[in-house]
Write an enzyme that holds these catalytic residues in place. Structure first.
Site, short mmCIF file in Angstrom:
data_model
loop_
_atom_site.label_atom_id
_atom_site.label_comp_id
_atom_site.label_asym_id
_atom_site.label_seq_id
_atom_site.Cartn_x
_atom_site.Cartn_y
_atom_site.Cartn_z
N ASP A 24 0.83 -1.21 0.00
CA ASP A 24 0.00 0.00 0.00
C ASP A 24 0.86 1.26 0.00
O ASP A 24 1.99 1.25 0.48
CB ASP A 24 -0.91 -0.02 1.24
CG ASP A 24 -2.04 0.99 1.14
OD1 ASP A 24 -2.37 1.40 0.01
OD2 ASP A 24 -2.59 1.36 2.20
N HIS A 35 2.58 3.09 -8.84
CA HIS A 35 2.41 1.66 -9.16
C HIS A 35 3.63 1.17 -9.95
O HIS A 35 4.16 0.09 -9.72
CB HIS A 35 1.14 1.44 -9.98
CG HIS A 35 -0.12 1.88 -9.29
ND1 HIS A 35 -0.36 1.61 -7.96
CD2 HIS A 35 -1.19 2.59 -9.73
CE1 HIS A 35 -1.54 2.13 -7.61
NE2 HIS A 35 -2.05 2.73 -8.67
N LEU A 45 9.96 -20.86 -3.75
CA LEU A 45 9.00 -19.95 -3.15
C LEU A 45 7.73 -19.89 -4.00
O LEU A 45 7.81 -19.81 -5.22
CB LEU A 45 9.60 -18.54 -3.03
CG LEU A 45 8.67 -17.46 -2.49
CD1 LEU A 45 9.31 -16.73 -1.31
CD2 LEU A 45 8.31 -16.43 -3.55
#
Ligand code: IPE
Ligand code: IPE
Ligand code: MG
Length: 271
Positions: free
Chosen positions: A39, A56, A150
């Protein structure tokens, strides 16, 4: 190492390439599943007199660096909140940018993620989501399917309530079809009806940019997660900050509802 987070095209250092090594953790001290709420992109950009979309864009480097740092530390599952079911409320121009940028990032980064041993996965709802994003997600999933270092869970068009409602609908259908009885609906069978049933509960949730809320993220899986909130906006987050969070996590006492007596120096319980 200095970097310019404004430059998403700066080469990302892979796992093990950082100028300092990841901290060494004891057995069981590293969270198996870390969930990130990325965020603060818009505020980060506006503070620099840039449009929100530049925030972004700058978040791409932070994401790649954080993934590398998670691998260095031995995290097994990393969930990243990319676009929520509520984010459709944003301006059409911002939604358009996020959709096409997500597609672009997936296309450009899949090869690198594959080399790092990452299995890219998608969690979220299909309706409304742009076809190009779905294709890019499915393609990345396909190409990285065999990786086991991962699991990167991209939460795109994801909502915690939507996931729970979808699971309830699946189970209700199974009951209607005679495949199970209402008595068969338990915490275990419910968890199996979630989007990615093999992904374990979240151990640690980190939210950047100072907001202290869940915003409809992984509601079921967060039940006993440790929560951390950092004022750093997402584009300024990096693996060092992830490692700091992991060190703090290692010092937390997770009780899961149980209780433990404190012990004195000779190991006897203090009563
Ligand atoms: C997070 O940053 C990214 C998405 C929700 C897609 P924001 O865009 O929410 O940035 P702020 O919180 O408005 O600063
Ligand atoms: C949560 O951030 C969603 C993502 C990071 C993708 P928001 O910026 O949408 O959350 P609110 O609106 O501040 O709660
Ligand atoms: Mg926000």
């Amino acid at each position: 190492m200095e970097r310019a987070p404004e430059d998403p095209w700066a080469p990302v250092l892979g796992p093990g390439q950082w100028h300092r090594e990841a901290p060494i953790f004891g057995v069981g001290e590293v969270p198996a599943h870390v969930a990130l709420v990325m965020d603060g992109n818009g505020r980060w950009a506006n503070e620099r007199s840039l449009p929100r979309t530049e925030g972004h864009r700058a978040g791409e480097y932070a994401l790649m660096d954080t993934i590398a740092g998670a691998i260095d530390a031995g995290v097994r599952y990393l969930s990243v909140y990319t676009f929520s079911t509520e984010n459709w409320k944003r301006s059409p121009a911002e939604v358009r940018f996020i959709m096409s940028y997500a597609t672009d990032v997936l296309r450009r980064r899949t090869g690198q993620l594959k080399d790092w041993g990452v299995h890219v996965r998608w969690s979220g709802r299909r309706p409304k989501l742009w076809k190009s994003v779905i294709h890019a997600l499915e393609r990345a999933e396909d190409e990285t399917h065999d990786n086991t270092t991962l699991d990167l869970v991209m939460c795109v068009n994801y909502g915690g309530r939507a996931e729970i409602a979808d699971a309830a609908r699946t189970l209700a259908q199974d009951v209607t079809d005679g495949k199970m009885s209402p008595r068969g609906i338990t915490e275990k069978s419910f968890a199996r009806a979630l989007y990615l049933p093999d992904v374990p509960d979240v151990d640690l949730m980190i939210r950047t940019s100072g907001e202290q809320r869940i915003s409809n993220y992984l509601l079921w899986q967060l039940a006993y997660a440790e929560l951390m909130f950092t004022p750093t906006p997402w584009p300024a987050f990096d693996r060092e900050q992830l490692w700091d969070c992991l060190l703090e996590y290692a010092g937390r006492d997770r009780r899961f509802g149980g209780a433990r007596d404190r012990v004195d120096e000779s190991g006897n319980a203090i009563r």
